[in-house]
Design a protein around this motif. Structure first.
Motif, PDB file in Angstrom:
ATOM      1  N   LEU A  54      12.021  54.452  53.721  1.00  0.00           N
ATOM      2  CA  LEU A  54      12.570  54.214  52.386  1.00  0.00           C
ATOM      3  C   LEU A  54      13.955  53.604  52.417  1.00  0.00           C
ATOM      4  O   LEU A  54      14.627  53.533  51.389  1.00  0.00           O
ATOM      5  N   ALA A  55      14.419  53.167  53.575  1.00  0.00           N
ATOM      6  CA  ALA A  55      15.743  52.557  53.653  1.00  0.00           C
ATOM      7  C   ALA A  55      15.810  51.330  52.752  1.00  0.00           C
ATOM      8  O   ALA A  55      15.001  50.412  52.866  1.00  0.00           O
ATOM      9  N   GLY A  56      16.762  51.325  51.835  1.00  0.00           N
ATOM     10  CA  GLY A  56      16.929  50.198  50.922  1.00  0.00           C
ATOM     11  C   GLY A  56      15.944  50.156  49.779  1.00  0.00           C
ATOM     12  O   GLY A  56      15.981  49.245  48.953  1.00  0.00           O
ATOM     13  N   ALA A  57      15.048  51.143  49.690  1.00  0.00           N
ATOM     14  CA  ALA A  57      14.021  51.141  48.646  1.00  0.00           C
ATOM     15  C   ALA A  57      14.559  51.728  47.350  1.00  0.00           C
ATOM     16  O   ALA A  57      15.531  52.480  47.341  1.00  0.00           O
ATOM     17  N   GLY A  58      13.917  51.392  46.265  1.00  0.00           N
ATOM     18  CA  GLY A  58      14.290  51.913  44.959  1.00  0.00           C
ATOM     19  C   GLY A  58      13.639  53.255  44.678  1.00  0.00           C
ATOM     20  O   GLY A  58      12.812  53.757  45.451  1.00  0.00           O
ATOM     21  N   GLU A  59      14.010  53.830  43.532  1.00  0.00           N
ATOM     22  CA  GLU A  59      13.501  55.142  43.163  1.00  0.00           C
ATOM     23  C   GLU A  59      11.993  55.123  42.951  1.00  0.00           C
ATOM     24  O   GLU A  59      11.299  56.102  43.246  1.00  0.00           O
ATOM     25  N   ASP A  60      11.470  54.006  42.460  1.00  0.00           N
ATOM     26  CA  ASP A  60      10.033  53.913  42.202  1.00  0.00           C
ATOM     27  C   ASP A  60       9.239  54.118  43.478  1.00  0.00           C
ATOM     28  O   ASP A  60       8.230  54.841  43.496  1.00  0.00           O
ATOM     29  N   LEU A  61       9.676  53.488  44.577  1.00  0.00           N
ATOM     30  CA  LEU A  61       8.963  53.633  45.840  1.00  0.00           C
ATOM     31  C   LEU A  61       9.079  55.051  46.386  1.00  0.00           C
ATOM     32  O   LEU A  61       8.140  55.583  46.975  1.00  0.00           O
ATOM     33  N   ARG A  62      10.213  55.678  46.177  1.00  0.00           N
ATOM     34  CA  ARG A  62      10.381  57.068  46.619  1.00  0.00           C
ATOM     35  C   ARG A  62       9.383  57.986  45.921  1.00  0.00           C
ATOM     36  O   ARG A  62       8.802  58.877  46.541  1.00  0.00           O
ATOM     37  N   LEU A  63       9.177  57.774  44.630  1.00  0.00           N
ATOM     38  CA  LEU A  63       8.259  58.621  43.879  1.00  0.00           C
ATOM     39  C   LEU A  63       6.810  58.376  44.272  1.00  0.00           C
ATOM     40  O   LEU A  63       5.970  59.273  44.150  1.00  0.00           O
ATOM     41  N   ARG A  64       6.500  57.186  44.747  1.00  0.00           N
ATOM     42  CA  ARG A  64       5.122  56.849  45.101  1.00  0.00           C
ATOM     43  C   ARG A  64       4.762  57.238  46.535  1.00  0.00           C
ATOM     44  O   ARG A  64       3.614  57.060  46.957  1.00  0.00           O
ATOM     45  N   THR A  65       5.730  57.729  47.311  1.00  0.00           N
ATOM     46  CA  THR A  65       5.510  57.984  48.734  1.00  0.00           C
ATOM     47  C   THR A  65       5.162  59.451  49.006  1.00  0.00           C
ATOM     48  O   THR A  65       5.897  60.353  48.614  1.00  0.00           O
ATOM     49  N   PHE A  66       4.044  59.659  49.676  1.00  0.00           N
ATOM     50  CA  PHE A  66       3.673  61.004  50.122  1.00  0.00           C
ATOM     51  C   PHE A  66       4.609  61.440  51.257  1.00  0.00           C
ATOM     52  O   PHE A  66       4.943  60.648  52.140  1.00  0.00           O
ATOM     53  N   LYS A  67       5.023  62.714  51.234  1.00  0.00           N
ATOM     54  CA  LYS A  67       5.888  63.261  52.276  1.00  0.00           C
ATOM     55  C   LYS A  67       5.164  64.375  53.024  1.00  0.00           C
ATOM     56  O   LYS A  67       4.384  65.126  52.438  1.00  0.00           O
ATOM     57  N   LEU A  68       5.442  64.482  54.303  1.00  0.00           N
ATOM     58  CA  LEU A  68       4.900  65.561  55.116  1.00  0.00           C
ATOM     59  C   LEU A  68       5.856  65.835  56.277  1.00  0.00           C
ATOM     60  O   LEU A  68       6.787  65.055  56.521  1.00  0.00           O
ATOM     61  N   VAL A  69       5.645  66.933  56.974  1.00  0.00           N
ATOM     62  CA  VAL A  69       6.533  67.340  58.061  1.00  0.00           C
ATOM     63  C   VAL A  69       5.893  67.007  59.402  1.00  0.00           C
ATOM     64  O   VAL A  69       4.714  67.320  59.640  1.00  0.00           O
ATOM     65  N   ASP A  70       6.647  66.354  60.261  1.00  0.00           N
ATOM     66  CA  ASP A  70       6.191  66.025  61.606  1.00  0.00           C
ATOM     67  C   ASP A  70       6.163  67.299  62.454  1.00  0.00           C
ATOM     68  O   ASP A  70       7.202  67.941  62.657  1.00  0.00           O
ATOM     69  N   GLN A  71       4.992  67.659  62.978  1.00  0.00           N
ATOM     70  CA  GLN A  71       4.862  68.881  63.765  1.00  0.00           C
ATOM     71  C   GLN A  71       5.532  68.774  65.137  1.00  0.00           C
ATOM     72  O   GLN A  71       5.749  69.791  65.802  1.00  0.00           O
ATOM     73  N   LEU A  72       5.870  67.558  65.566  1.00  0.00           N
ATOM     74  CA  LEU A  72       6.538  67.381  66.858  1.00  0.00           C
ATOM     75  C   LEU A  72       8.053  67.462  66.747  1.00  0.00           C
ATOM     76  O   LEU A  72       8.714  68.087  67.570  1.00  0.00           O
ATOM     77  N   SER A  73       8.613  66.813  65.720  1.00  0.00           N
ATOM     78  CA  SER A  73      10.078  66.749  65.614  1.00  0.00           C
ATOM     79  C   SER A  73      10.645  67.651  64.526  1.00  0.00           C
ATOM     80  O   SER A  73      11.842  67.937  64.529  1.00  0.00           O
TER      81      SER A  73
END
Length: 387
Positions: free
Chosen positions: A53-72
């Motif tokens: 999301l570097a440089g992305a607008g708020e719209d793209l942030r809202l459309r992006t699914f988030k999850l936690v990396d089990q490795l890091s």
């Protein structure tokens, strides 16, 4: 009722005929992009969220699914747009000094659909030009978008042009407008003249000249005559003058009769920086192709680069086309005869589709029009019409 096979809302399976049509279109469009000198890149579906999301607008942030990396243990994002990934590849990995042309195709996933009929899983295909700030790059990208639709069989599309740099210049000339930029962009898109007028009445409201300019922006849509009217009524800011000159240059270079200009149809504020455009097709409710200039977004990846490009959903484009017709095929009998296998291999090497039966097979081949068979006649395997 046992519904474990049901899919989540706004997601769908793609069945054979449609899948073949989409895949054939994907291949032909990537081949088209290559003839223009574009190099194909591929990026992972999942990235660290801060990079994605570097440089992305708020719209793209809202459309992006988030999850936690089990490795890091860090937060990951499922990409909702491939353009930032192509930008990262250009700025951070390729690190070229001159012009770079990149194209891509891959699935993207949205948390919410963009409309009632929209899918949350898109097959995004697009092309981007990096490292050239002149309008000639915008012109090349628009021409490629026209060729893309034409390749898909859509020759009656309608182009709508805007210039976000012009809108930003007017907003940036008034500090009160800068603080309400997102609201102003929304009002302009909706052509909400009363709402724009109300911006002057609130505490710390906009300057009268800014409100007047925004009023004119909301009304400046139509044919090429819009540009002359814009010169007459918009403030003579250097960025406004330059934006109108860029639009004029683009119009001079485009051989397209069905187009219009809408100076209020802004892209993402703070993301797009220059010419933006959309293509519409008859009997379709939303834009098929979206594109525009987004200079310096790559600063988030450590290097500012001029950039312009477009993208579209390949599945939605394919849905506008005629259903894929069955493909002619040859039916071969079951068996392990060496000469039979050689004949089948020879036919397939020549590009023929050969469906070899399994023992006791009774199958339906809706994708294929089986009109010939491989038969043993006098000890030789020959192709003959199927009765």
């Amino acid at each position: 009722m046992n519904g474990h096979w049901l899919l989540p809302e706004h997601l769908a399976d793609v069945l054979p005929a449609e899948a073949r049509r989409v895949e054939e279109l994907r291949r032909s469009l990537l081949d088209l992009f290559r003839t223009y000198g574009f190099e194909t890149v591929s990026a992972p579906m999942v990235e660290y969220l801060d990079s994605l999301l570097a440089g992305a607008g708020e719209d793209l942030r809202l459309r992006t699914f988030k999850l936690v990396d089990q490795l890091s243990g860090r937060t990951l994002g499922l990409r909702a747009d491939m353009t930032p990934q192509a930008t990262r590849i250009d700025a951070h990995l390729l690190n070229r000094q001159g012009v770079t042309r990149l194209c891509y195709c891959g699935p993207v996933l949205h948390t919410r659909p963009n409309g009632l009929l929209a899918s949350r899983e898109l097959l995004q295909i697009g092309a981007e030009i990096y490292g050239y700030s002149g309008f000639q790059a915008d012109l090349e990208i628009i021409r490629l978008a026209i060729a893309t639709l034409s390749k898909a069989g859509i020759t009656n599309s309608h182009l709508v042009l805007c210039h976000d740099g012009l809108i930003q210049a007017i907003i940036n000339s008034d500090s009160a407008a800068v603080a309400r930029a997102d609201e102003i962009i929304s009002l302009l898109r909706d052509k909400d003249l009363p709402g724009i007028s109300g911006l002057a009445d609130i505490e710390g409201g906009l300057l009268g000249q800014t409100v007047e300019a925004l009023h004119w922006l909301a009304r400046l849509n139509g044919g090429v005559e819009v540009l002359e009217s814009a010169r007459e009524h918009l403030p003579p800011l250097p960025e406004v003058t330059q934006a109108l000159q860029t639009l004029e240059a683009l119009l001079a270079g485009l051989d397209m009769t069905s187009l219009s200009i809408d100076l209020a149809d802004a892209g993402q504020y703070g993301y797009h920086s220059g010419v933006t455009f959309m293509f519409y097709a008859p009997n379709w409710h939303d834009a098929l192709v979206r594109g525009g200039r987004y200079d310096n977004i790559s600063m988030a990846y450590g290097r500012a680069r001029a950039a312009t490009g477009f993208s579209l959903d390949l599945r939605r484009l394919a849905a506008l086309l005629e259903p894929a017709a069955p493909v002619r095929a040859v039916l071969a009998p079951a068996g392990y005869d060496a000469e039979l296998n050689k004949s089948i291999d020879k036919l397939r090497d020549s590009g023929e589709i050969v469906v070899q039966l399994l023992p006791h097979e009774c199958a339906e081949h809706a994708e294929f029009e089986i009109d010939r068979e491989l038969a043993n006649v006098g000890g030789r395997w020959i192709v003959r019409p199927l009765n």
